[in-house]
Design a protein around this motif. Sequence first.
Motif, mmCIF file in Angstrom:
data_model
loop_
_atom_site.group_PDB
_atom_site.id
_atom_site.type_symbol
_atom_site.label_atom_id
_atom_site.label_comp_id
_atom_site.label_asym_id
_atom_site.label_seq_id
_atom_site.Cartn_x
_atom_site.Cartn_y
_atom_site.Cartn_z
ATOM 1 N N ASN A 28 0.707 -1.376 0.198
ATOM 2 C CA ASN A 28 0.721 0.205 -0.312
ATOM 3 C C ASN A 28 0.682 1.591 -0.159
ATOM 4 O OD1 ASN A 28 0.884 -0.703 2.276
ATOM 5 N ND2 ASN A 28 -1.219 0.406 3.493
ATOM 6 N N HIS A 29 2.396 0.955 -0.132
ATOM 7 C CA HIS A 29 3.301 2.342 -0.255
ATOM 8 C C HIS A 29 3.039 2.935 -1.672
ATOM 9 C CE1 HIS A 29 5.644 1.017 3.674
ATOM 10 N NE2 HIS A 29 4.442 1.239 4.145
ATOM 11 N N LEU A 30 2.897 4.250 -1.819
ATOM 12 C CA LEU A 30 3.207 5.001 -2.691
ATOM 13 C C LEU A 30 4.969 5.659 -3.221
ATOM 14 C CD1 LEU A 30 -0.219 6.868 -2.199
ATOM 15 C CD2 LEU A 30 -0.016 5.103 -3.847
ATOM 16 N N TYR A 31 5.505 5.847 -2.646
ATOM 17 C CA TYR A 31 6.497 6.445 -2.546
ATOM 18 C C TYR A 31 7.757 4.838 -2.870
ATOM 19 C CZ TYR A 31 4.724 10.786 -2.187
ATOM 20 O OH TYR A 31 3.604 11.800 -2.648
ATOM 21 N N PHE A 49 10.465 7.828 -6.528
ATOM 22 C CA PHE A 49 10.090 7.498 -7.409
ATOM 23 C C PHE A 49 8.099 7.460 -6.815
ATOM 24 C CE2 PHE A 49 9.999 5.502 -11.612
ATOM 25 C CZ PHE A 49 8.477 4.788 -11.483
ATOM 26 N N TYR A 50 7.889 8.139 -7.706
ATOM 27 C CA TYR A 50 6.223 8.607 -7.159
ATOM 28 C C TYR A 50 5.527 8.353 -8.502
ATOM 29 C CZ TYR A 50 1.829 10.818 -5.440
ATOM 30 O OH TYR A 50 0.292 10.838 -5.065
ATOM 31 N N ASN A 51 4.151 8.452 -8.516
ATOM 32 C CA ASN A 51 3.838 8.056 -9.592
ATOM 33 C C ASN A 51 4.049 8.067 -10.580
ATOM 34 O OD1 ASN A 51 1.005 8.862 -10.597
ATOM 35 N ND2 ASN A 51 1.010 10.902 -10.356
ATOM 36 N N GLY A 97 3.753 7.341 2.405
ATOM 37 C CA GLY A 97 3.454 8.986 2.313
ATOM 38 C C GLY A 97 4.994 9.832 1.558
ATOM 39 N N ARG A 98 5.040 10.994 1.596
ATOM 40 C CA ARG A 98 6.042 11.712 1.494
ATOM 41 C C ARG A 98 6.771 12.335 3.006
ATOM 42 N NH1 ARG A 98 7.114 16.434 -0.579
ATOM 43 N NH2 ARG A 98 9.042 17.649 -1.484
ATOM 44 N N GLN A 103 10.057 5.408 5.980
ATOM 45 C CA GLN A 103 10.531 4.960 4.648
ATOM 46 C C GLN A 103 11.171 3.656 5.694
ATOM 47 O OE1 GLN A 103 13.950 7.031 2.411
ATOM 48 N NE2 GLN A 103 12.591 8.857 2.771
ATOM 49 N N TYR A 104 10.621 2.804 4.852
ATOM 50 C CA TYR A 104 10.821 1.470 5.375
ATOM 51 C C TYR A 104 12.188 0.790 4.026
ATOM 52 C CZ TYR A 104 7.746 1.761 8.431
ATOM 53 O OH TYR A 104 6.572 2.194 10.355
ATOM 54 N N PHE A 105 13.526 -0.100 4.964
ATOM 55 C CA PHE A 105 13.935 -0.660 3.899
ATOM 56 C C PHE A 105 13.752 -1.803 3.772
ATOM 57 C CE2 PHE A 105 17.172 2.619 3.033
ATOM 58 C CZ PHE A 105 16.639 3.991 3.907
ATOM 59 N N GLY A 106 14.519 -2.491 2.686
ATOM 60 C CA GLY A 106 14.751 -3.860 2.500
ATOM 61 C C GLY A 106 15.577 -4.214 2.737
ATOM 62 N N PRO A 107 16.517 -5.436 3.126
ATOM 63 C CA PRO A 107 17.281 -6.231 2.968
ATOM 64 C C PRO A 107 18.266 -5.536 2.147
ATOM 65 C CG PRO A 107 16.280 -7.577 2.292
ATOM 66 C CD PRO A 107 15.067 -6.962 2.205
#
Lengths: 114, 112
Positions: A28-31, A49-51, A97-98, A103-107
Amino acid sequence: EPEVTQTPSHQVTQMGQEVILRCVPISNHLYFYWYRQILGQKVEFLVSFYNNEISEKSEIFDDQFSVERPDGSNFTLKIRSTKLEDSAMYFCASSEGRQGYEQYFGPGTRLTVT
Amino acid sequence: DQQVKQNSPSLSVQEGRISILNCDYTNSMFDYFLWYKKYPAEGPTFLISISSIKDKNEDGRFTVFLNKSAKHLSLHIVPSQPGDSAVYFCAASEWAYDKVIFGPGTSLSVIP
Protein backbone atom coordinates in the motif's frame (compact mmCIF):
# COMPACT_ATOMS: atom_id res chain seq x y z
CA GLU A 1 4.15 -7.64 9.23
CA PRO A 2 4.56 -6.38 5.65
CA GLU A 3 8.12 -5.91 4.51
CA VAL A 4 10.17 -4.75 1.56
CA THR A 5 11.90 -7.59 -0.25
CA GLN A 6 14.88 -7.44 -2.59
CA THR A 7 16.44 -9.87 -5.04
CA PRO A 8 19.08 -11.05 -5.48
CA SER A 9 20.78 -10.82 -2.11
CA HIS A 10 24.18 -10.81 -3.79
CA GLN A 11 25.05 -10.01 -7.40
CA VAL A 12 28.51 -10.36 -8.91
CA THR A 13 29.09 -8.79 -12.30
CA GLN A 14 31.94 -7.79 -14.54
CA MET A 15 32.79 -4.17 -15.20
CA GLY A 16 30.82 -2.81 -18.14
CA GLN A 17 27.93 -5.24 -17.73
CA GLU A 18 24.34 -4.22 -17.07
CA VAL A 19 22.65 -5.24 -13.84
CA ILE A 20 19.07 -5.03 -12.67
CA LEU A 21 18.30 -5.00 -8.98
CA ARG A 22 14.77 -5.88 -8.00
CA CYS A 23 12.56 -4.81 -5.15
CA VAL A 24 9.00 -5.49 -4.05
CA PRO A 25 7.84 -2.55 -1.91
CA ILE A 26 5.14 -2.79 0.74
CA SER A 27 1.88 -3.12 -1.16
CA ASN A 28 0.00 0.00 0.00
CA HIS A 29 3.02 2.28 -0.22
CA LEU A 30 3.13 4.97 -2.87
CA TYR A 31 6.70 6.26 -2.68
CA PHE A 32 9.73 4.20 -3.59
CA TYR A 33 13.41 4.84 -3.11
CA TRP A 34 16.86 3.48 -3.79
CA TYR A 35 19.81 4.10 -1.49
CA ARG A 36 23.30 2.69 -1.52
CA GLN A 37 26.00 2.14 1.07
CA ILE A 38 29.56 1.73 -0.07
CA LEU A 39 31.51 -0.38 2.42
CA GLY A 40 32.50 1.71 5.42
CA GLN A 41 30.57 4.76 4.25
CA LYS A 42 27.19 6.34 4.91
CA VAL A 43 23.88 5.27 3.48
CA GLU A 44 23.32 7.63 0.51
CA PHE A 45 20.12 8.56 -1.29
CA LEU A 46 20.00 7.76 -5.00
CA VAL A 47 16.46 8.34 -6.23
CA SER A 48 12.81 8.57 -5.29
CA PHE A 49 9.89 7.51 -7.46
CA TYR A 50 6.23 8.40 -7.27
CA ASN A 51 3.31 8.12 -9.63
CA ASN A 52 5.45 6.33 -12.22
CA GLU A 53 8.10 8.96 -12.47
CA ILE A 54 11.27 10.06 -10.76
CA SER A 55 10.44 12.53 -8.03
CA GLU A 56 13.95 13.39 -6.95
CA LYS A 57 17.47 12.16 -7.67
CA SER A 58 20.92 12.78 -6.26
CA GLU A 59 24.07 13.70 -8.12
CA ILE A 60 25.11 10.05 -7.86
CA PHE A 61 22.15 9.01 -10.00
CA ASP A 62 23.65 9.80 -13.40
CA ASP A 63 22.73 8.58 -16.88
CA GLN A 64 23.94 5.06 -16.24
CA PHE A 65 21.18 4.56 -13.66
CA SER A 66 17.50 4.12 -14.35
CA VAL A 67 14.47 3.02 -12.36
CA GLU A 68 11.25 1.44 -13.41
CA ARG A 69 8.05 0.07 -11.97
CA PRO A 70 7.28 -2.48 -14.67
CA ASP A 71 4.14 -3.82 -13.02
CA GLY A 72 2.03 -3.21 -9.92
CA SER A 73 4.46 -4.78 -7.51
CA ASN A 74 8.09 -4.59 -8.66
CA PHE A 75 10.45 -1.65 -8.55
CA THR A 76 13.80 -2.01 -10.30
CA LEU A 77 17.13 -0.23 -10.43
CA LYS A 78 19.18 -0.72 -13.59
CA ILE A 79 22.84 0.13 -13.87
CA ARG A 80 23.63 0.23 -17.56
CA SER A 81 27.41 -0.20 -17.59
CA THR A 82 28.78 -1.05 -14.18
CA LYS A 83 31.99 0.41 -12.82
CA LEU A 84 34.18 -0.86 -10.01
CA GLU A 85 33.00 2.03 -7.82
CA ASP A 86 29.40 0.85 -8.14
CA SER A 87 30.23 -1.99 -5.75
CA ALA A 88 28.01 -1.36 -2.72
CA MET A 89 24.93 -2.47 -0.82
CA TYR A 90 21.84 -1.20 -2.58
CA PHE A 91 18.76 -0.70 -0.43
CA CYS A 92 15.25 -0.29 -1.70
CA ALA A 93 12.76 1.53 0.54
CA SER A 94 9.10 2.49 0.41
CA SER A 95 6.75 4.76 2.32
CA GLU A 96 3.03 5.51 2.47
CA GLY A 97 3.56 9.18 1.94
CA ARG A 98 6.29 11.68 1.54
CA GLN A 99 6.96 14.01 4.44
CA GLY A 100 6.38 12.72 7.93
CA TYR A 101 6.24 9.12 6.81
CA GLU A 102 8.88 6.58 7.67
CA GLN A 103 10.75 4.89 4.89
CA TYR A 104 10.87 1.13 5.31
CA PHE A 105 13.98 -0.54 3.97
CA GLY A 106 14.57 -3.90 2.36
CA PRO A 107 17.47 -6.18 3.32
CA GLY A 108 19.64 -4.93 0.48
CA THR A 109 21.45 -6.37 -2.53
CA ARG A 110 25.21 -6.59 -2.30
CA LEU A 111 26.59 -5.68 -5.74
CA THR A 112 30.16 -6.66 -6.44
CA VAL A 113 31.72 -5.39 -9.67
CA THR A 114 34.91 -7.14 -10.71
CA ASP B 1 28.97 16.88 3.16
CA GLN B 2 28.44 16.23 6.86
CA GLN B 3 24.90 17.47 7.34
CA VAL B 4 24.18 14.78 9.93
CA LYS B 5 26.93 13.88 12.37
CA GLN B 6 27.28 11.10 14.87
CA ASN B 7 30.56 11.76 16.58
CA SER B 8 30.73 8.51 18.54
CA PRO B 9 31.51 5.61 16.22
CA SER B 10 30.89 3.14 19.04
CA LEU B 11 29.35 2.85 22.48
CA SER B 12 29.37 0.08 25.09
CA VAL B 13 26.73 -0.14 27.79
CA GLN B 14 25.94 -2.64 30.49
CA GLU B 15 22.64 -4.51 30.18
CA GLY B 16 19.89 -2.75 32.13
CA ARG B 17 21.58 0.64 31.96
CA ILE B 18 20.65 3.60 29.79
CA SER B 19 22.13 3.96 26.31
CA ILE B 20 22.37 7.51 25.00
CA LEU B 21 23.20 8.00 21.34
CA ASN B 22 23.84 11.51 20.11
CA CYS B 23 23.41 13.22 16.79
CA ASP B 24 24.10 16.73 15.52
CA TYR B 25 22.95 18.35 12.31
CA THR B 26 23.95 21.45 10.44
CA ASN B 27 21.01 22.09 8.12
CA SER B 28 18.44 24.27 9.89
CA MET B 29 15.89 23.36 7.22
CA PHE B 30 15.62 19.78 8.50
CA ASP B 31 12.23 19.29 10.06
CA TYR B 32 11.87 15.54 10.47
CA PHE B 33 14.31 13.29 12.23
CA LEU B 34 14.50 9.53 12.41
CA TRP B 35 16.51 6.82 14.08
CA TYR B 36 17.17 3.57 12.30
CA LYS B 37 18.76 0.42 13.68
CA LYS B 38 20.81 -1.87 11.48
CA TYR B 39 22.00 -5.40 12.06
CA PRO B 40 24.76 -6.87 9.88
CA ALA B 41 23.53 -8.12 6.49
CA GLU B 42 20.14 -6.45 6.97
CA GLY B 43 18.62 -3.17 5.85
CA PRO B 44 18.05 -0.25 8.23
CA THR B 45 14.98 -0.78 10.42
CA PHE B 46 12.93 2.24 11.42
CA LEU B 47 12.95 2.78 15.17
CA ILE B 48 11.46 6.13 16.11
CA SER B 49 10.98 9.60 14.65
CA ILE B 50 10.32 13.15 15.75
CA SER B 51 9.14 16.21 13.91
CA SER B 52 10.60 19.64 14.51
CA ILE B 53 7.46 20.86 16.28
CA LYS B 54 8.14 18.50 19.15
CA ASP B 55 11.04 18.17 21.56
CA LYS B 56 10.39 14.64 22.75
CA ASN B 57 8.86 11.44 21.44
CA GLU B 58 8.63 8.20 23.33
CA ASP B 59 7.93 4.64 22.21
CA GLY B 60 8.39 1.97 24.83
CA ARG B 61 12.04 1.79 25.82
CA PHE B 62 13.03 4.34 23.19
CA THR B 63 12.85 8.11 23.60
CA VAL B 64 14.13 10.70 21.17
CA PHE B 65 14.89 14.24 22.33
CA LEU B 66 15.27 17.17 19.97
CA ASN B 67 16.99 20.45 20.81
CA LYS B 68 16.44 22.65 17.79
CA SER B 69 18.43 25.59 19.03
CA ALA B 70 21.47 23.36 19.48
CA LYS B 71 20.71 21.35 16.36
CA HIS B 72 21.07 18.24 18.44
CA LEU B 73 19.07 15.12 19.01
CA SER B 74 19.57 12.08 21.13
CA LEU B 75 18.14 8.60 21.43
CA HIS B 76 17.72 7.10 24.87
CA ILE B 77 17.25 3.37 25.32
CA VAL B 78 16.12 2.34 28.80
CA PRO B 79 16.76 -0.33 29.89
CA SER B 80 19.32 -1.51 27.37
CA GLN B 81 19.14 -5.15 26.30
CA PRO B 82 21.71 -7.35 24.53
CA GLY B 83 19.37 -7.51 21.51
CA ASP B 84 19.78 -3.76 21.13
CA SER B 85 23.37 -4.31 19.98
CA ALA B 86 23.42 -2.90 16.44
CA VAL B 87 24.46 0.13 14.44
CA TYR B 88 22.16 3.10 15.03
CA PHE B 89 21.74 5.69 12.31
CA CYS B 90 20.44 9.17 12.90
CA ALA B 91 18.70 10.54 9.82
CA ALA B 92 16.98 13.76 8.83
CA SER B 93 14.84 15.14 6.08
CA GLU B 94 13.61 18.48 4.83
CA TRP B 95 10.02 19.23 3.88
CA ALA B 96 10.89 20.16 0.31
CA TYR B 97 12.77 16.94 -0.46
CA ASP B 98 12.12 13.21 -0.54
CA LYS B 99 15.58 12.10 0.46
CA VAL B 100 16.62 11.14 3.95
CA ILE B 101 20.16 12.15 4.93
CA PHE B 102 21.88 9.59 7.11
CA GLY B 103 24.60 10.03 9.67
CA PRO B 104 27.59 7.67 9.72
CA GLY B 105 26.14 5.53 12.51
CA THR B 106 27.06 4.55 16.06
CA SER B 107 27.73 0.92 16.87
CA LEU B 108 26.09 0.05 20.20
CA SER B 109 27.20 -2.96 22.18
CA VAL B 110 25.08 -3.96 25.16
CA ILE B 111 27.09 -6.19 27.45
CA PRO B 112 25.17 -8.85 29.39
